[in-house]
Design a protein around this motif. Structure first.
Motif, PDB file in Angstrom:
ATOM      1  N   GLY A 100      46.868 -10.841  15.357  1.00  0.00           N
ATOM      2  CA  GLY A 100      46.817 -11.028  16.800  1.00  0.00           C
ATOM      3  C   GLY A 100      47.019 -12.469  17.215  1.00  0.00           C
ATOM      4  N   GLN A 101      46.755 -13.402  16.298  1.00  0.00           N
ATOM      5  CA  GLN A 101      46.990 -14.823  16.575  1.00  0.00           C
ATOM      6  C   GLN A 101      48.451 -15.213  16.350  1.00  0.00           C
ATOM      7  OE1 GLN A 101      44.306 -16.839  17.741  1.00  0.00           O
ATOM      8  NE2 GLN A 101      43.454 -14.760  17.837  1.00  0.00           N
ATOM      9  N   GLY A 102      49.243 -14.240  15.916  1.00  0.00           N
ATOM     10  CA  GLY A 102      50.671 -14.490  15.725  1.00  0.00           C
ATOM     11  C   GLY A 102      51.071 -14.799  14.297  1.00  0.00           C
ATOM     12  N   PHE A 103      50.150 -14.583  13.333  1.00  0.00           N
ATOM     13  CA  PHE A 103      50.452 -14.876  11.940  1.00  0.00           C
ATOM     14  C   PHE A 103      50.439 -13.574  11.126  1.00  0.00           C
ATOM     15  CE2 PHE A 103      48.180 -18.592  13.636  1.00  0.00           C
ATOM     16  CZ  PHE A 103      49.188 -19.547  13.521  1.00  0.00           C
ATOM     17  N   LYS A 104      51.586 -13.223  10.576  1.00  0.00           N
ATOM     18  CA  LYS A 104      51.656 -12.001   9.781  1.00  0.00           C
ATOM     19  C   LYS A 104      50.697 -12.101   8.614  1.00  0.00           C
ATOM     20  CE  LYS A 104      54.907  -8.855   7.543  1.00  0.00           C
ATOM     21  NZ  LYS A 104      56.323  -8.596   7.169  1.00  0.00           N
ATOM     22  N   THR A 105      49.873 -11.071   8.463  1.00  0.00           N
ATOM     23  CA  THR A 105      48.816 -11.102   7.459  1.00  0.00           C
ATOM     24  C   THR A 105      48.692  -9.744   6.782  1.00  0.00           C
ATOM     25  OG1 THR A 105      47.574 -12.764   8.715  1.00  0.00           O
ATOM     26  CG2 THR A 105      46.339 -11.476   7.089  1.00  0.00           C
ATOM     27  N   LEU A 106      48.555  -9.771   5.467  1.00  0.00           N
ATOM     28  CA  LEU A 106      48.264  -8.560   4.696  1.00  0.00           C
ATOM     29  C   LEU A 106      46.789  -8.574   4.331  1.00  0.00           C
ATOM     30  CD1 LEU A 106      51.274  -8.290   2.205  1.00  0.00           C
ATOM     31  CD2 LEU A 106      50.965  -7.100   4.384  1.00  0.00           C
ATOM     32  N   ALA A 107      46.049  -7.573   4.806  1.00  0.00           N
ATOM     33  CA  ALA A 107      44.639  -7.447   4.460  1.00  0.00           C
ATOM     34  C   ALA A 107      44.504  -6.629   3.182  1.00  0.00           C
ATOM     35  CB  ALA A 107      43.874  -6.780   5.599  1.00  0.00           C
ATOM     36  N   ALA A 108      43.636  -7.062   2.303  1.00  0.00           N
ATOM     37  CA  ALA A 108      43.386  -6.390   1.019  1.00  0.00           C
ATOM     38  C   ALA A 108      44.666  -6.183   0.221  1.00  0.00           C
ATOM     39  CB  ALA A 108      42.686  -5.052   1.247  1.00  0.00           C
ATOM     40  N   PRO A 109      45.456  -7.239   0.002  1.00  0.00           N
ATOM     41  CA  PRO A 109      46.673  -7.100  -0.807  1.00  0.00           C
ATOM     42  C   PRO A 109      46.317  -6.816  -2.261  1.00  0.00           C
ATOM     43  CG  PRO A 109      46.191  -9.412  -0.462  1.00  0.00           C
ATOM     44  CD  PRO A 109      45.205  -8.650   0.379  1.00  0.00           C
ATOM     45  N   PRO A 110      47.174  -6.132  -2.993  1.00  0.00           N
ATOM     46  CA  PRO A 110      46.884  -5.796  -4.404  1.00  0.00           C
ATOM     47  C   PRO A 110      47.080  -6.988  -5.331  1.00  0.00           C
ATOM     48  CG  PRO A 110      49.040  -4.956  -3.804  1.00  0.00           C
ATOM     49  CD  PRO A 110      48.445  -5.519  -2.538  1.00  0.00           C
ATOM     50  N   LEU A 111      46.178  -7.949  -5.224  1.00  0.00           N
ATOM     51  CA  LEU A 111      46.187  -9.147  -6.058  1.00  0.00           C
ATOM     52  C   LEU A 111      44.878  -9.211  -6.844  1.00  0.00           C
ATOM     53  CD1 LEU A 111      47.539 -11.691  -3.403  1.00  0.00           C
ATOM     54  CD2 LEU A 111      48.783 -10.894  -5.436  1.00  0.00           C
ATOM     55  N   PRO A 112      44.836  -9.902  -7.967  1.00  0.00           N
ATOM     56  CA  PRO A 112      43.597  -9.989  -8.764  1.00  0.00           C
ATOM     57  C   PRO A 112      42.508 -10.776  -8.034  1.00  0.00           C
ATOM     58  CG  PRO A 112      45.307 -11.409  -9.683  1.00  0.00           C
ATOM     59  CD  PRO A 112      45.968 -10.588  -8.630  1.00  0.00           C
ATOM     60  N   HIS A 113      41.422 -10.082  -7.700  1.00  0.00           N
ATOM     61  CA  HIS A 113      40.356 -10.684  -6.907  1.00  0.00           C
ATOM     62  C   HIS A 113      39.605 -11.776  -7.662  1.00  0.00           C
ATOM     63  CE1 HIS A 113      41.242  -7.302  -4.395  1.00  0.00           C
ATOM     64  NE2 HIS A 113      40.262  -7.559  -3.549  1.00  0.00           N
ATOM     65  N   LYS A 114      39.183 -11.455  -8.889  1.00  0.00           N
ATOM     66  CA  LYS A 114      38.363 -12.429  -9.619  1.00  0.00           C
ATOM     67  C   LYS A 114      39.162 -13.662 -10.004  1.00  0.00           C
ATOM     68  CE  LYS A 114      36.676  -9.365 -12.558  1.00  0.00           C
ATOM     69  NZ  LYS A 114      35.874  -8.774 -13.662  1.00  0.00           N
ATOM     70  N   SER A 115      40.435 -13.478 -10.314  1.00  0.00           N
ATOM     71  CA  SER A 115      41.275 -14.643 -10.616  1.00  0.00           C
ATOM     72  C   SER A 115      41.454 -15.508  -9.378  1.00  0.00           C
ATOM     73  CB  SER A 115      42.640 -14.186 -11.131  1.00  0.00           C
ATOM     74  OG  SER A 115      42.527 -13.606 -12.409  1.00  0.00           O
ATOM     75  N   SER A 116      41.528 -14.871  -8.211  1.00  0.00           N
ATOM     76  CA  SER A 116      41.633 -15.622  -6.959  1.00  0.00           C
ATOM     77  C   SER A 116      40.371 -16.435  -6.716  1.00  0.00           C
ATOM     78  CB  SER A 116      41.866 -14.661  -5.782  1.00  0.00           C
ATOM     79  OG  SER A 116      43.065 -13.936  -5.935  1.00  0.00           O
ATOM     80  N   ALA A 117      39.216 -15.805  -6.951  1.00  0.00           N
ATOM     81  CA  ALA A 117      37.944 -16.504  -6.762  1.00  0.00           C
ATOM     82  C   ALA A 117      37.784 -17.632  -7.776  1.00  0.00           C
ATOM     83  CB  ALA A 117      36.791 -15.518  -6.878  1.00  0.00           C
ATOM     84  N   ALA A 118      38.255 -17.399  -8.995  1.00  0.00           N
ATOM     85  CA  ALA A 118      38.174 -18.434 -10.022  1.00  0.00           C
ATOM     86  C   ALA A 118      39.046 -19.628  -9.642  1.00  0.00           C
ATOM     87  CB  ALA A 118      38.611 -17.869 -11.372  1.00  0.00           C
ATOM     88  N   ARG A 119      40.258 -19.351  -9.199  1.00  0.00           N
ATOM     89  CA  ARG A 119      41.162 -20.431  -8.793  1.00  0.00           C
ATOM     90  C   ARG A 119      40.579 -21.216  -7.623  1.00  0.00           C
ATOM     91  NH1 ARG A 119      47.356 -19.000  -8.178  1.00  0.00           N
ATOM     92  NH2 ARG A 119      47.337 -19.644 -10.361  1.00  0.00           N
ATOM     93  N   ALA A 120      39.852 -20.527  -6.735  1.00  0.00           N
ATOM     94  CA  ALA A 120      39.268 -21.184  -5.565  1.00  0.00           C
ATOM     95  C   ALA A 120      37.948 -21.871  -5.876  1.00  0.00           C
ATOM     96  CB  ALA A 120      39.064 -20.154  -4.455  1.00  0.00           C
ATOM     97  N   LYS A 121      37.546 -21.858  -7.153  1.00  0.00           N
ATOM     98  CA  LYS A 121      36.317 -22.518  -7.584  1.00  0.00           C
ATOM     99  C   LYS A 121      35.082 -21.987  -6.851  1.00  0.00           C
ATOM    100  CE  LYS A 121      38.457 -26.842  -9.102  1.00  0.00           C
ATOM    101  NZ  LYS A 121      38.402 -28.315  -9.065  1.00  0.00           N
ATOM    102  N   LEU A 122      35.086 -20.685  -6.578  1.00  0.00           N
ATOM    103  CA  LEU A 122      33.947 -20.086  -5.895  1.00  0.00           C
ATOM    104  C   LEU A 122      32.744 -19.944  -6.820  1.00  0.00           C
ATOM    105  CD1 LEU A 122      35.168 -17.233  -3.508  1.00  0.00           C
ATOM    106  CD2 LEU A 122      33.550 -19.049  -2.992  1.00  0.00           C
ATOM    107  N   GLY A 123      32.996 -19.733  -8.093  1.00  0.00           N
ATOM    108  CA  GLY A 123      31.905 -19.538  -9.032  1.00  0.00           C
ATOM    109  C   GLY A 123      32.434 -19.573 -10.448  1.00  0.00           C
ATOM    110  N   ARG A 124      31.663 -18.994 -11.368  1.00  0.00           N
ATOM    111  CA  ARG A 124      32.061 -18.985 -12.777  1.00  0.00           C
ATOM    112  C   ARG A 124      31.914 -17.598 -13.379  1.00  0.00           C
ATOM    113  NH1 ARG A 124      31.123 -24.038 -16.590  1.00  0.00           N
ATOM    114  NH2 ARG A 124      32.130 -25.639 -15.343  1.00  0.00           N
ATOM    115  N   TYR A 125      32.800 -17.304 -14.321  1.00  0.00           N
ATOM    116  CA  TYR A 125      32.717 -16.051 -15.056  1.00  0.00           C
ATOM    117  C   TYR A 125      31.500 -16.061 -15.980  1.00  0.00           C
ATOM    118  CZ  TYR A 125      37.476 -14.431 -13.939  1.00  0.00           C
ATOM    119  OH  TYR A 125      38.596 -13.977 -13.305  1.00  0.00           O
ATOM    120  N   GLY A 126      30.936 -14.852 -16.171  1.00  0.00           N
ATOM    121  CA  GLY A 126      29.850 -14.687 -17.124  1.00  0.00           C
ATOM    122  C   GLY A 126      30.270 -13.788 -18.273  1.00  0.00           C
ATOM    123  N   ARG A 127      29.376 -13.582 -19.200  1.00  0.00           N
ATOM    124  CA  ARG A 127      29.685 -12.737 -20.350  1.00  0.00           C
ATOM    125  C   ARG A 127      29.926 -11.279 -19.946  1.00  0.00           C
ATOM    126  NH1 ARG A 127      29.138 -15.567 -24.932  1.00  0.00           N
ATOM    127  NH2 ARG A 127      27.695 -17.342 -24.985  1.00  0.00           N
TER     128      ARG A 127
END
Length: 321
Positions: A100-127
């Protein structure tokens, strides 16, 4: 595009953490899953620009949740699933706002979620293969937005790799607790052996059926005692959810009351009836045999096989007594 306004919109929808990174390819992830045959993994894309060529931002959203206090004599639903349903709905709503703000956006695209969070330094993987995001631990639901909105990036790691959480050093509790041996202790998960991962349109392998106990979906053992999770008081399951989880209702295919918590995709009649049959057997609910018997002739192999297993198990116990 005003990043502060986006963050405010996300916060109002229940997302406690938001990170924005460039839509770079996930080459490391692609290499790691090259030999994985699971369709849920192979259905993901590794290059965001193949989904939206004009994408300028990949937005990672994290919504925390609180564990439920379960009762051993009734159906249990892991709180991740209602929270994930709410997070997905919020993600769609935020995507609509960006469009609605004029920017084409895909919600919930089929991309790896945890790898995205890892790249964004949101947290760390555990065992246990889960990412811990302070201060919530592993009790978070991740969602993604891929957008043409030009947003300022947060700190990120182009390599997308992340070392094991330091809190996991000297600890292998999750591997010890995993009832199916789905964890090897290195952070890798064999999804085909995970009690959360085996819930598909196919019958659950017989060796895992009793291990599911009273859980309609999922398993919490690798999180329940994880030292990375903060101590918190469990909350009572909402009463309308408890009513929706009534075994008699589930066995007869009454799934509409579950839709607000699980969504229509997860709360399908056949899948719910099949899992309810396993739970009835695991709880030794012989009073439900009259509801299970008709399911042994169900046209869906998933329901039929689970019902036959449950009926045999309940009958054997009755005969022994």
């Amino acid at each position: 595009m005003d990043k502060a306004e986006l963050l405010l919109q996300a916060q109002m929808l229940g997302f406690e953490r938001v990170r924005i990174i460039p839509p770079l390819p996930f080459r490391h992830w692609r290499e790691q899953v090259a030999g994985v045959s699971d369709g849920r993994v192979q259905g993901l894309e590794w290059d965001p620009l193949s989904l939206l060529p004009g994408a300028k931002s990949l937005i990672i959203l994290a919504m925390p949740y609180t564990p439920y206090a379960g009762r051993p004599d009734e159906v249990y639903l892991h709180p991740y699933y209602p929270a994930s349903n709410a997070a997905h709905a919020g993600c769609l709503q935020l995507g609509q706002w960006l469009n609605g703000q004029g920017f084409k956006t895909l919600a919930a695209p089929p991309l790896p979620h945890k790898s995205s969070a890892a790249r964004a330094k949101l947290g760390r993987y555990g065992r246990n293969g889960l990412i811990s995001i302070p201060p919530f631990g592993t009790r978070v639901c991740l969602q993604l937005l891929l957008s043409e909105a030009p947003l300022a990036f947060d700190a990120f790691d182009e390599g997308e790799e992340m070392p094991l959480d330091t809190a996991c050093e000297g600890c292998g509790l999750c591997k010890t607790l995993c009832p199916t041996g789905a964890l090897d202790g290195s952070g890798r998960l064999e999804i085909g052996r995970c009690l959360r991962g085996v819930l598909t349109a196919q019958p659950v392998p017989e060796v895992y059926r009793a291990l599911m106990g009273n859980s309609l979906m999922g398993c919490d053992l690798c999180q329940a005692r994880c030292p990375r999770n903060p101590s918190m008081d469990e909350r009572e399951m909402p009463q309308d959810l408890r009513q929706a989880l009534d075994l008699r209702a589930l066995l007869t295919g009454q799934v509409k009351p579950l839709w607000p918590f699980l969504g229509k995709n997860n709360a399908r009649p056949a899948r719910t009836q099949a899992q309810a049959a396993l739970i009835a057997a695991n709880l030794n609910r012989r009073d439900l045999i009259p509801l299970i018997e008709p399911l042994t002739g169900h046209f869906m192999p998933l329901v039929k096989e689970h019902a036959l297993w449950a009926l045999n198990r309940l009958t054997e116990r009755a005969n022994r007594n």
